[in-house]
Design a protein around this motif. Sequence first.
Motif, mmCIF file in Angstrom:
data_model
loop_
_atom_site.group_PDB
_atom_site.id
_atom_site.type_symbol
_atom_site.label_atom_id
_atom_site.label_comp_id
_atom_site.label_asym_id
_atom_site.label_seq_id
_atom_site.Cartn_x
_atom_site.Cartn_y
_atom_site.Cartn_z
ATOM 1 N N GLN A 10 0.846 -1.199 0.000
ATOM 2 C CA GLN A 10 0.000 0.000 0.000
ATOM 3 C C GLN A 10 0.876 1.242 0.000
ATOM 4 N N THR A 11 0.304 2.344 -0.459
ATOM 5 C CA THR A 11 1.048 3.598 -0.541
ATOM 6 C C THR A 11 0.275 4.717 0.142
ATOM 7 N N ILE A 12 0.995 5.549 0.866
ATOM 8 C CA ILE A 12 0.393 6.715 1.511
ATOM 9 C C ILE A 12 1.283 7.925 1.224
ATOM 10 N N THR A 13 0.652 9.061 0.970
ATOM 11 C CA THR A 13 1.394 10.306 0.776
ATOM 12 C C THR A 13 1.023 11.260 1.902
ATOM 13 N N LEU A 41 11.804 1.592 9.960
ATOM 14 C CA LEU A 41 10.595 0.900 10.421
ATOM 15 C C LEU A 41 10.395 -0.397 9.649
ATOM 16 N N GLU A 42 10.031 -1.451 10.365
ATOM 17 C CA GLU A 42 9.767 -2.729 9.707
ATOM 18 C C GLU A 42 8.510 -2.622 8.859
ATOM 19 N N GLY A 43 8.585 -3.123 7.642
ATOM 20 C CA GLY A 43 7.426 -3.107 6.760
ATOM 21 C C GLY A 43 7.454 -1.990 5.733
ATOM 22 N N ILE A 44 8.394 -1.050 5.878
ATOM 23 C CA ILE A 44 8.515 0.034 4.916
ATOM 24 C C ILE A 44 9.343 -0.451 3.730
ATOM 25 N N GLU A 45 8.802 -0.313 2.528
ATOM 26 C CA GLU A 45 9.503 -0.773 1.339
ATOM 27 C C GLU A 45 10.208 0.362 0.601
ATOM 28 N N LYS A 46 9.508 1.470 0.393
ATOM 29 C CA LYS A 46 10.103 2.599 -0.333
ATOM 30 C C LYS A 46 9.673 3.915 0.309
ATOM 31 N N VAL A 47 10.585 4.862 0.321
ATOM 32 C CA VAL A 47 10.289 6.206 0.845
ATOM 33 C C VAL A 47 10.796 7.226 -0.162
ATOM 34 N N LYS A 48 9.939 8.177 -0.528
ATOM 35 C CA LYS A 48 10.354 9.236 -1.443
ATOM 36 C C LYS A 48 9.921 10.578 -0.860
ATOM 37 N N THR A 49 10.898 11.369 -0.440
ATOM 38 C CA THR A 49 10.590 12.674 0.156
ATOM 39 C C THR A 49 10.864 13.790 -0.844
ATOM 40 N N LYS A 50 10.048 14.822 -0.774
ATOM 41 C CA LYS A 50 10.228 16.015 -1.611
ATOM 42 C C LYS A 50 10.155 17.236 -0.707
ATOM 43 N N VAL A 72 5.966 13.395 1.595
ATOM 44 C CA VAL A 72 6.674 12.127 1.606
ATOM 45 C C VAL A 72 5.720 11.033 1.146
ATOM 46 N N ARG A 73 6.211 10.215 0.221
ATOM 47 C CA ARG A 73 5.415 9.095 -0.299
ATOM 48 C C ARG A 73 6.014 7.811 0.242
ATOM 49 N N VAL A 74 5.171 7.021 0.898
ATOM 50 C CA VAL A 74 5.646 5.811 1.569
ATOM 51 C C VAL A 74 4.932 4.582 1.022
ATOM 52 N N GLU A 75 5.717 3.591 0.590
ATOM 53 C CA GLU A 75 5.153 2.305 0.179
ATOM 54 C C GLU A 75 5.437 1.318 1.298
ATOM 55 N N PHE A 76 4.403 0.621 1.769
ATOM 56 C CA PHE A 76 4.581 -0.240 2.936
ATOM 57 C C PHE A 76 3.755 -1.513 2.845
ATOM 58 N N ASN A 77 4.161 -2.486 3.660
ATOM 59 C CA ASN A 77 3.461 -3.766 3.754
ATOM 60 C C ASN A 77 2.446 -3.666 4.895
ATOM 61 N N PRO A 78 1.145 -3.643 4.591
ATOM 62 C CA PRO A 78 0.120 -3.469 5.619
ATOM 63 C C PRO A 78 0.045 -4.601 6.634
ATOM 64 N N GLU A 79 0.703 -5.733 6.328
ATOM 65 C CA GLU A 79 0.720 -6.845 7.280
ATOM 66 C C GLU A 79 1.747 -6.613 8.384
ATOM 67 N N LYS A 80 2.668 -5.644 8.152
ATOM 68 C CA LYS A 80 3.727 -5.390 9.130
ATOM 69 C C LYS A 80 3.606 -4.015 9.793
ATOM 70 N N ILE A 81 2.961 -3.074 9.105
ATOM 71 C CA ILE A 81 2.843 -1.717 9.659
ATOM 72 C C ILE A 81 1.618 -1.039 9.034
ATOM 73 N N ASN A 82 1.013 -0.097 9.772
ATOM 74 C CA ASN A 82 -0.140 0.612 9.223
ATOM 75 C C ASN A 82 0.120 2.120 9.158
ATOM 76 N N GLU A 83 -0.826 2.846 8.576
ATOM 77 C CA GLU A 83 -0.662 4.292 8.390
ATOM 78 C C GLU A 83 -0.487 5.013 9.722
ATOM 79 N N SER A 84 -1.263 4.623 10.716
ATOM 80 C CA SER A 84 -1.203 5.271 12.025
ATOM 81 C C SER A 84 0.178 5.137 12.654
#
Length: 200
Positions: free
Chosen positions: A130-133, A155-164, A170-182
């Motif tokens: 999943q991705t959150i900006t 953080l565990e579960g974070i796959e990609k981070v792109k900051t501007k 910041v755009r974050v791609e993460f594994n929802p099974e390991k970490i959530n937006e909160s």
Amino acid sequence: MYLIEIIMLPKDLTKDLKDRLKSIKGQVEGIIKMLDKSDNPAQILNQFKAVNKGFEKAQHLLLDEVFRKALAIKIAEALETCPGNCGQEEKIATIRKQFPNLNLYELTDKMKEIESIYEFLQTNTEKNMQTITLTIDNMVCQGCAEKITDILEELEGIEKVKTKAIQKSVRVEFNPEKINESEIETALTKSGYEPKKAVI
């Protein structure tokens, strides 16, 4: 790069193979001498068979070492990618159980099978990402952007981070099974930043 390309051969196996090849070299030289003398064709044929057998044995030793080790590594990777509920547990367990008793040709077949399972798991994992900006108003410079990237990548579960820094996002791609937006937002807040969901 294929996995079998990066496996180092044990020194004892390398020595064994070199010794076998030296022996084969001696047999080949013997055949040449027999041909020069026009010896009995039946005896020459037997020497050819011995050379072929020596080559086959050396080849089998090499392939068995390479493929068996490569398969063991791939099984471990598949198990790590599929700790449970991935739909491939039975196939992986079967290959793992068969592994110690596989012959050379079965090894190559199982290598293809486990590669296929691993690729399926990798693709499936990517689909579940999943991705959150987030907008971070107090990200005022490139230094802030780099710090935010470091915080999130730890953080565990974070796959990609792109900051501007200019867009304060910041755009974050993460594994929802390991970490959530909160949890992502909480990590940033604890570090002194003020994340809020970006309006797209």
